[in-house]
Design an enzyme around this catalytic site. Structure first.
Site, mmCIF file in Angstrom:
data_model
loop_
_atom_site.group_PDB
_atom_site.id
_atom_site.type_symbol
_atom_site.label_atom_id
_atom_site.label_comp_id
_atom_site.label_asym_id
_atom_site.label_seq_id
_atom_site.Cartn_x
_atom_site.Cartn_y
_atom_site.Cartn_z
ATOM 1 N N ARG A 276 0.825 -1.210 0.000
ATOM 2 C CA ARG A 276 0.000 0.000 0.000
ATOM 3 C C ARG A 276 0.858 1.259 0.000
ATOM 4 O O ARG A 276 0.508 2.261 -0.616
ATOM 5 C CB ARG A 276 -0.958 -0.011 1.193
ATOM 6 C CG ARG A 276 -1.903 1.192 1.201
ATOM 7 C CD ARG A 276 -2.963 1.096 2.287
ATOM 8 N NE ARG A 276 -3.985 0.122 1.923
ATOM 9 C CZ ARG A 276 -4.237 -0.974 2.596
ATOM 10 N NH1 ARG A 276 -3.529 -1.262 3.661
ATOM 11 N NH2 ARG A 276 -5.191 -1.793 2.218
ATOM 12 N N ALA A 277 1.990 1.218 0.703
ATOM 13 C CA ALA A 277 2.860 2.397 0.757
ATOM 14 C C ALA A 277 3.354 2.776 -0.634
ATOM 15 O O ALA A 277 3.413 3.972 -0.979
ATOM 16 C CB ALA A 277 4.037 2.135 1.684
#
Length: 665
Positions: A276-277
């Site tokens: 997700r980062a």
């Protein structure tokens, strides 16, 4: 943003404005978490964002804010195909109160009409009102777990589902999630923390001139709100127009392979979990380029995106402070700033182990640490050398502990420690609803209505349901407790190795309290008396900080520690009667100082037994000869004694069962 609230005396305010504006340009960035001390204009800055968002077109009369250009085919107020009349209104900012109910968040069905008439009568909740706008949660770290779960589901799927015994409603729920929090009041669950795309730290400036300007502008606003807004109207309009232009430019922004490689390398270098980062950084860098009016993502965009998207994702445990090593970030970006073909990384210039944190001081070798060696003091109690208190020692490595719980069934705030009657959990029975019906027990409702069907004139296949027939499901789940640590910091605990182990054990219990959503408090006793090192709070981090700096030395005023803990629990019962307490006394059981210290400690302990306060004594006595004083104290308290070794999760199988059997006896 600065137009509505130009507070330049708040450190991090520029980053906050930028993060909010980037989400206005690209809502796919995923929202903003604002962390900071009280009084730093967090809430005011967030509320000012709604005035800068462009207006939205909605289908006329639709309670779910459907876009007339692409209406939701499953909208409960639909179908809107072909779209009819539409209206333009300002983007909404919807605030979610910390104490909101589940029905207030997701909406509620009229269960009685659904059962009796087969009609889906649905009242939209806050998620529906926030669709295509902002959902703002002040004190988001205090939000109940069941509301957090609903937010996570809606944020992940872009839709909200409401289901009651086979009757379901679905509607779109895409919103900009913004939360503010004071870290002193507790941290966020990791699952929700990761859902915020960006995070910003804010703090008040210490510069007098800047603080004066803040006060001057605030007073000017209070004296004439309309005039103050008018003075900044032109700048607000310019910011709003810039947001519109950036949104139009956003699809044309190019994220090249070089920038993508920098993003991936940065996320890998900081060891963030999952992917997700990487995605958030890519979207943020793209939004930064659009905000700057460019169609190419530059290295400076990637760097800024990392500073906003990674600090809250690199925490390895709850006590790690969020942040990012900017030197390491610059080295990573520089390494991958050239062409896409990169060789192996340069070896660590400091050699093996270089760049790591220094090992904790273990004292001189050979002769031993004479300052840490306890000596006999008055009454035979070991003290620090020369009778002086010792400086604080570092805690040993924390470990996973056995679950300590309060016997019986409570009704406290939702958590993960002790059994409790809650709104969520497994169904254990049914009762008549008190107020609005939230969890229908279908079988009990049918059973209550069935004997009256002939009298009510039933003629068709459906049941005739009355209000008196409805039954609320009773459920059993888990609650959070107040875990009050009472820690012996006297001279008998002063040996470095022992106190390090004790702090490691308490730190392990604090980690467990964080995971189980407890409140914690810390009472310490040594020398002439006891202190409330930390009043009951949701901030487990604060307790860990106080524990780390705890010095040791002096006599052991055990009675004073117990009496102080009794006062803390008495006050807390008045503040929060439903939250049950678990007292954890960490001591070797010695009691010295004052007249009849042992007898006085026994009388203080029996106060807790008389009030049925659940307690555990962590026995810190070590050595081949043990006096068993901690076990006697546990008996006086009506609790259970456990050694440091037995506290580990793989060592003490019957602790909770032992607590309960002792309480029953």
């Amino acid at each position: 943003m600065s137009a509505s609230f130009p507070f330049t005396a708040v450190v991090g305010q520029d980053d906050l404005r930028l993060a909010l504006l980037l989400n206005a340009v690209s809502p796919a960035v995923g929202g903003v978490l604002v962390r900071g001390e009280k009084g730093t204009a967090k809430s005011t800055a967030v509320r000012a964002l709604s005035a800068l968002l462009p207006a939205v077109d909605v289908v006329a009369g639709c309670r779910f804010s459907c876009d007339p250009a692409a209406p939701d085919p499953a909208c409960p107020d639909g179908p809107h195909n072909p779209p009819g009349a539409f209206e333009t209104r300002p983007a909404r900012m919807v605030e979610l109160p910390v104490g909101a109910s589940e029905d207030r968040l997701v909406g509620a069905l009229d269960i009685e009409r659904a059962l009796a008439e087969g009609v889906k009568s649905f009242e939209p909740g806050l998620l529906a009102h926030a669709h295509r706008g902002i959902l703002y949660v002040d004190e988001v770290n205090l939000l109940h777990d069941h509301l957090v779960d609903l937010l996570l589901d809606a944020a992940a799927m872009g839709a909200s589902y409401v289901e009651r015994e086979g009757v379901s409603v679905r509607h779109a729920a895409r919103f900009l999630l913004v939360g503010t929090m004071n870290p002193e009041e507790g941290e966020l669950r990791p699952q929700l923390l990761d859902r915020f795309g960006l995070t910003v730290e804010v703090a008040a400036s210490r510069e007098p001139d800047q603080r004066v300007e803040v006060v001057r502008r605030r007073l000017a606003y209070d004296d004439d709100p309309r005039g103050f807004a008018a003075r900044w109207a032109d700048e607000e309009a310019a910011v709003r127009q810039r947001i519109v232009a950036a949104r139009e430019l956003l699809p044309q922004v190019r994220l090249g392979d070089g920038a993508l490689r920098q993003i991936a390398a940065t996320c890998a270098a900081f060891e963030v979990d999952g992917m997700r980062a990487d995605i958030v950084m890519a979207r943020t860098a793209t939004a930064l380029a659009a905000w700057a009016g460019r169609t190419d993502v530059l290295a400076e965009d990637v760097r800024q995106a990392a500073l906003l998207a990674l600090p809250h994702r690199r925490r390895r445990n709850p006590f790690d402070a969020p942040g990012l090593d900017e030197d390491k970030l610059d080295e990573t970006l520089e390494q991958f700033s050239g062409d896409d073909s990169q060789g192996d990384e340069d070896p660590d210039p400091d050699g093996p182990g270089g760049g790591g944190q220094p090992a904790p001081d273990s004292g001189p070798q050979g002769g031993g640490d004479t300052a840490a060696r306890p000596e006999a003091g008055e009454g035979g109690e070991p003290q620090a050398s020369g009778g002086r208190e010792q400086s604080a020692v570092r805690a040993a490595e924390p470990f996973r502990t056995k679950v300590l719980s309060v016997p019986g069934i409570g009704e406290g705030a939702a958590g993960r420690r002790s059994r409790a009657r809650t709104e969520h959990g497994r169904t254990t029975g049914a009762r008549r609803p008190q107020g609005a019906l939230t969890k229908l027990h279908l079988a009990a409702t049918v059973q209550a209505a069935a004997p009256h069907q002939r009298v009510r004139g039933r003629s068709g296949p459906g049941l005739v349901i009355r209000r008196d027939d409805l039954r609320q499901a009773t459920r059993e789940g888990r609650e959070g407790n107040l875990v009050l640590f009472v820690v012996d910091a006297s001279g008998s605990m002063a040996a470095r190795q022992r106190m390090s182990a004790v702090k490691g054990a308490v730190l392990s219990l604090l980690l467990d309290a964080y995971q189980r959503r407890d409140k914690v408090g810390l009472v310490t006793f040594r020398g002439a008396g006891a202190d409330v090192a930390l009043p009951p709070t949701s901030s487990v981090d604060a307790a860990a900080v106080r524990l780390e700096s705890l010095p040791t030395g002096g006599r052991t005023p055990l009675a004073a520690g117990l009496l102080t803990a009794h006062d803390v629990l008495r006050v807390e019962r008045l503040r929060d009667p439903a939250r049950r307490a678990l007292m954890v006394v960490v001591t070797d059981g010695r009691a010295t100082g004052g007249p009849e210290p042992v007898a006085l400690a026994g009388r203080a302990a029996r106060l807790f037994a008389a009030e049925s306060v659940a307690s555990v004594v962590v026995d810190c006595e070590s050595g081949p000869v043990r006096l068993g004083l901690a076990g006697r104290l546990a008996g006086e308290l009506g609790g259970t004694a456990v050694t440091l070794d037995e506290l580990r999760a793989d060592s003490i199988a019957g602790l909770v069962k032992g607590m309960q059997s002792r309480r029953a006896a």
